[in-house]
Design a protein around this motif. Structure first.
Motif, PDB file in Angstrom:
ATOM      1  N   VAL A   1       2.934   9.689  -4.681  1.00 47.41           N
ATOM      2  CA  VAL A   1       1.808   9.626  -5.622  1.00 47.41           C
ATOM      3  C   VAL A   1       2.008  10.555  -6.817  1.00 47.41           C
ATOM      4  O   VAL A   1       1.755  10.164  -7.957  1.00 47.41           O
ATOM      5  CB  VAL A   1       0.481   9.949  -4.896  1.00 47.41           C
ATOM      6  CG1 VAL A   1      -0.652  10.151  -5.885  1.00 47.41           C
ATOM      7  CG2 VAL A   1       0.143   8.841  -3.913  1.00 47.41           C
ATOM      8  N   HIS A   2       2.463  11.776  -6.563  1.00 45.59           N
ATOM      9  CA  HIS A   2       2.486  12.780  -7.620  1.00 45.59           C
ATOM     10  C   HIS A   2       3.816  12.911  -8.356  1.00 45.59           C
ATOM     11  O   HIS A   2       3.844  13.483  -9.451  1.00 45.59           O
ATOM     12  CB  HIS A   2       2.082  14.142  -7.065  1.00 45.59           C
ATOM     13  CG  HIS A   2       0.679  14.150  -6.535  1.00 45.59           C
ATOM     14  ND1 HIS A   2      -0.422  14.032  -7.351  1.00 45.59           N
ATOM     15  CD2 HIS A   2       0.197  14.235  -5.277  1.00 45.59           C
ATOM     16  CE1 HIS A   2      -1.518  14.056  -6.630  1.00 45.59           C
ATOM     17  NE2 HIS A   2      -1.183  14.167  -5.357  1.00 45.59           N
ATOM     18  N   VAL A   3       4.891  12.404  -7.786  1.00 39.34           N
ATOM     19  CA  VAL A   3       6.203  12.541  -8.427  1.00 39.34           C
ATOM     20  C   VAL A   3       6.826  11.175  -8.722  1.00 39.34           C
ATOM     21  O   VAL A   3       7.143  10.861  -9.869  1.00 39.34           O
ATOM     22  CB  VAL A   3       7.171  13.381  -7.554  1.00 39.34           C
ATOM     23  CG1 VAL A   3       8.529  13.489  -8.211  1.00 39.34           C
ATOM     24  CG2 VAL A   3       6.595  14.758  -7.283  1.00 39.34           C
ATOM     25  N   HIS A   4       7.002  10.383  -7.681  1.00 37.98           N
ATOM     26  CA  HIS A   4       7.780   9.156  -7.823  1.00 37.98           C
ATOM     27  C   HIS A   4       7.068   8.072  -8.631  1.00 37.98           C
ATOM     28  O   HIS A   4       7.667   7.476  -9.533  1.00 37.98           O
ATOM     29  CB  HIS A   4       8.206   8.632  -6.454  1.00 37.98           C
ATOM     30  CG  HIS A   4       9.015   9.633  -5.682  1.00 37.98           C
ATOM     31  ND1 HIS A   4      10.078  10.317  -6.234  1.00 37.98           N
ATOM     32  CD2 HIS A   4       8.898  10.085  -4.415  1.00 37.98           C
ATOM     33  CE1 HIS A   4      10.599  11.131  -5.334  1.00 37.98           C
ATOM     34  NE2 HIS A   4       9.898  11.011  -4.220  1.00 37.98           N
TER      35      HIS A   4
ATOM     36  N   GLY B   1      -4.963  -0.088  -7.500  1.00 37.08           N
ATOM     37  CA  GLY B   1      -5.823   0.156  -6.341  1.00 37.08           C
ATOM     38  C   GLY B   1      -5.098   0.680  -5.127  1.00 37.08           C
ATOM     39  O   GLY B   1      -5.395   0.270  -4.016  1.00 37.08           O
ATOM     40  N   GLY B   2      -4.132   1.564  -5.309  1.00 36.28           N
ATOM     41  CA  GLY B   2      -3.414   2.131  -4.171  1.00 36.28           C
ATOM     42  C   GLY B   2      -2.275   1.265  -3.662  1.00 36.28           C
ATOM     43  O   GLY B   2      -1.691   1.557  -2.634  1.00 36.28           O
ATOM     44  N   GLU B   3      -1.967   0.199  -4.388  1.00 40.63           N
ATOM     45  CA  GLU B   3      -0.846  -0.671  -4.016  1.00 40.63           C
ATOM     46  C   GLU B   3       0.164  -0.681  -5.153  1.00 40.63           C
ATOM     47  O   GLU B   3      -0.197  -0.592  -6.319  1.00 40.63           O
ATOM     48  CB  GLU B   3      -1.320  -2.084  -3.728  1.00 40.63           C
ATOM     49  CG  GLU B   3      -2.213  -2.177  -2.509  1.00 40.63           C
ATOM     50  CD  GLU B   3      -2.591  -3.606  -2.162  1.00 40.63           C
ATOM     51  OE1 GLU B   3      -2.820  -3.853  -0.972  1.00 40.63           O
ATOM     52  OE2 GLU B   3      -2.644  -4.450  -3.065  1.00 40.63           O
ATOM     53  N   LEU B   4       1.422  -0.811  -4.783  1.00 37.68           N
ATOM     54  CA  LEU B   4       2.507  -0.813  -5.758  1.00 37.68           C
ATOM     55  C   LEU B   4       3.238  -2.137  -5.746  1.00 37.68           C
ATOM     56  O   LEU B   4       3.391  -2.778  -4.703  1.00 37.68           O
ATOM     57  CB  LEU B   4       3.531   0.275  -5.428  1.00 37.68           C
ATOM     58  CG  LEU B   4       3.121   1.713  -5.597  1.00 37.68           C
ATOM     59  CD1 LEU B   4       4.248   2.622  -5.142  1.00 37.68           C
ATOM     60  CD2 LEU B   4       2.774   1.995  -7.037  1.00 37.68           C
ATOM     61  N   SER B   5       3.739  -2.500  -6.910  1.00 36.45           N
ATOM     62  CA  SER B   5       4.617  -3.659  -7.022  1.00 36.45           C
ATOM     63  C   SER B   5       5.576  -3.414  -8.172  1.00 36.45           C
ATOM     64  O   SER B   5       5.343  -2.550  -9.029  1.00 36.45           O
ATOM     65  CB  SER B   5       3.812  -4.942  -7.240  1.00 36.45           C
ATOM     66  OG  SER B   5       3.018  -4.820  -8.404  1.00 36.45           O
ATOM     67  N   LEU B   6       6.663  -4.160  -8.175  1.00 37.86           N
ATOM     68  CA  LEU B   6       7.627  -4.072  -9.268  1.00 37.86           C
ATOM     69  C   LEU B   6       7.062  -4.747 -10.508  1.00 37.86           C
ATOM     70  O   LEU B   6       6.318  -5.722 -10.410  1.00 37.86           O
ATOM     71  CB  LEU B   6       8.940  -4.770  -8.888  1.00 37.86           C
ATOM     72  CG  LEU B   6       9.788  -4.121  -7.809  1.00 37.86           C
ATOM     73  CD1 LEU B   6      11.017  -4.972  -7.542  1.00 37.86           C
ATOM     74  CD2 LEU B   6      10.187  -2.715  -8.190  1.00 37.86           C
ATOM     75  N   THR B   7       7.455  -4.246 -11.647  1.00 34.94           N
ATOM     76  CA  THR B   7       7.071  -4.888 -12.900  1.00 34.94           C
ATOM     77  C   THR B   7       8.065  -6.007 -13.210  1.00 34.94           C
ATOM     78  O   THR B   7       9.151  -6.076 -12.611  1.00 34.94           O
ATOM     79  CB  THR B   7       7.106  -3.888 -14.071  1.00 34.94           C
ATOM     80  OG1 THR B   7       8.445  -3.408 -14.221  1.00 34.94           O
ATOM     81  CG2 THR B   7       6.137  -2.738 -13.844  1.00 34.94           C
TER      82      THR B   7
ATOM     83  N   PRO C   1       0.840  -1.205   0.000  1.00 37.12           N
ATOM     84  CA  PRO C   1       0.000   0.000   0.000  1.00 37.12           C
ATOM     85  C   PRO C   1       0.877   1.258   0.000  1.00 37.12           C
ATOM     86  O   PRO C   1       1.927   1.295   0.655  1.00 37.12           O
ATOM     87  CB  PRO C   1      -0.791  -0.106   1.305  1.00 37.12           C
ATOM     88  CG  PRO C   1      -0.751  -1.558   1.662  1.00 37.12           C
ATOM     89  CD  PRO C   1       0.575  -2.061   1.156  1.00 37.12           C
ATOM     90  N   VAL C   2       0.435   2.273  -0.712  1.00 45.93           N
ATOM     91  CA  VAL C   2       1.199   3.521  -0.804  1.00 45.93           C
ATOM     92  C   VAL C   2       1.420   4.112   0.580  1.00 45.93           C
ATOM     93  O   VAL C   2       2.489   4.634   0.872  1.00 45.93           O
ATOM     94  CB  VAL C   2       0.489   4.524  -1.745  1.00 45.93           C
ATOM     95  CG1 VAL C   2       1.142   5.884  -1.680  1.00 45.93           C
ATOM     96  CG2 VAL C   2       0.495   4.003  -3.174  1.00 45.93           C
ATOM     97  N   TRP C   3       0.423   3.999   1.462  1.00 50.53           N
ATOM     98  CA  TRP C   3       0.571   4.556   2.814  1.00 50.53           C
ATOM     99  C   TRP C   3       1.724   3.877   3.565  1.00 50.53           C
ATOM    100  O   TRP C   3       2.502   4.553   4.238  1.00 50.53           O
ATOM    101  CB  TRP C   3      -0.741   4.422   3.582  1.00 50.53           C
ATOM    102  CG  TRP C   3      -0.668   5.059   4.944  1.00 50.53           C
ATOM    103  CD1 TRP C   3      -0.577   4.428   6.131  1.00 50.53           C
ATOM    104  CD2 TRP C   3      -0.645   6.460   5.229  1.00 50.53           C
ATOM    105  NE1 TRP C   3      -0.517   5.344   7.159  1.00 50.53           N
ATOM    106  CE2 TRP C   3      -0.552   6.607   6.627  1.00 50.53           C
ATOM    107  CE3 TRP C   3      -0.690   7.610   4.443  1.00 50.53           C
ATOM    108  CZ2 TRP C   3      -0.507   7.847   7.257  1.00 50.53           C
ATOM    109  CZ3 TRP C   3      -0.646   8.854   5.071  1.00 50.53           C
ATOM    110  CH2 TRP C   3      -0.560   8.957   6.458  1.00 50.53           C
ATOM    111  N   ASP C   4       1.835   2.559   3.451  1.00 52.07           N
ATOM    112  CA  ASP C   4       2.946   1.847   4.110  1.00 52.07           C
ATOM    113  C   ASP C   4       4.286   2.309   3.559  1.00 52.07           C
ATOM    114  O   ASP C   4       5.255   2.480   4.302  1.00 52.07           O
ATOM    115  CB  ASP C   4       2.807   0.338   3.924  1.00 52.07           C
ATOM    116  CG  ASP C   4       1.643  -0.255   4.688  1.00 52.07           C
ATOM    117  OD1 ASP C   4       0.967   0.489   5.440  1.00 52.07           O
ATOM    118  OD2 ASP C   4       1.391  -1.462   4.527  1.00 52.07           O
TER     119      ASP C   4
END
Length: 127
Positions: free
Chosen positions: A74-77, A91-97, A41-44
């Motif tokens: 969220v807005h830059v990275h 959905g607000g979660e990130l993972s590597l491609t 999650p982006v918050w974590d």
């Protein structure tokens, strides 16, 4: 003509990767995501980045610092990392491609570029 277009596209792709890697916070995001098997999650991630940049335990960080880290993520990275095809957001979660996994970013020779991500066990955390 096709070879030239392909060469220009490859160069553009590499320029995006180098642009994404130019910032230490984005390198940290990649390292943090690499060290986790599930989407984050982006918050974590914002909390982890705030811990890293302030050198404080999570319970000692002002919520505004975490919110600023989240806004930067969220807005830059994320846009720069997505443009380089290094992360995907869902959905607000990130993972590597898969593309990020193929780059030599996470080999032992490169691991020293970004310090390891903070432990998930924040209760035992010490500066």
């Amino acid at each position: 003509m096709a070879n030239r277009e392909r060469s220009e596209r490859i160069l553009t792709d590499w320029n995006r990767v180098f642009d994404a890697l130019a910032d230490p916070s984005r390198r940290y995001v990649l390292e943090y995501l690499h060290d986790r098997s599930d989407p984050v999650p982006v918050w974590d991630l914002a909390i982890a980045l705030a811990v890293r940049t302030t050198d404080r335990a999570p319970n000692q960080i002002d919520i505004q610092v975490v919110e600023q880290a989240e806004a930067g993520i969220v807005h830059v990275h994320i846009p720069k990392l997505e443009a380089a095809n290094l992360v995907e957001s869902n959905g607000g979660e990130l993972s590597l491609t898969d593309h990020a996994q193929t780059l030599p970013l996470f080999t032992p020779a490169y691991r020293g570029i970004v310090p390891p991500a903070a432990s998930e066990e924040f209760d035992d955390w010490e500066p």
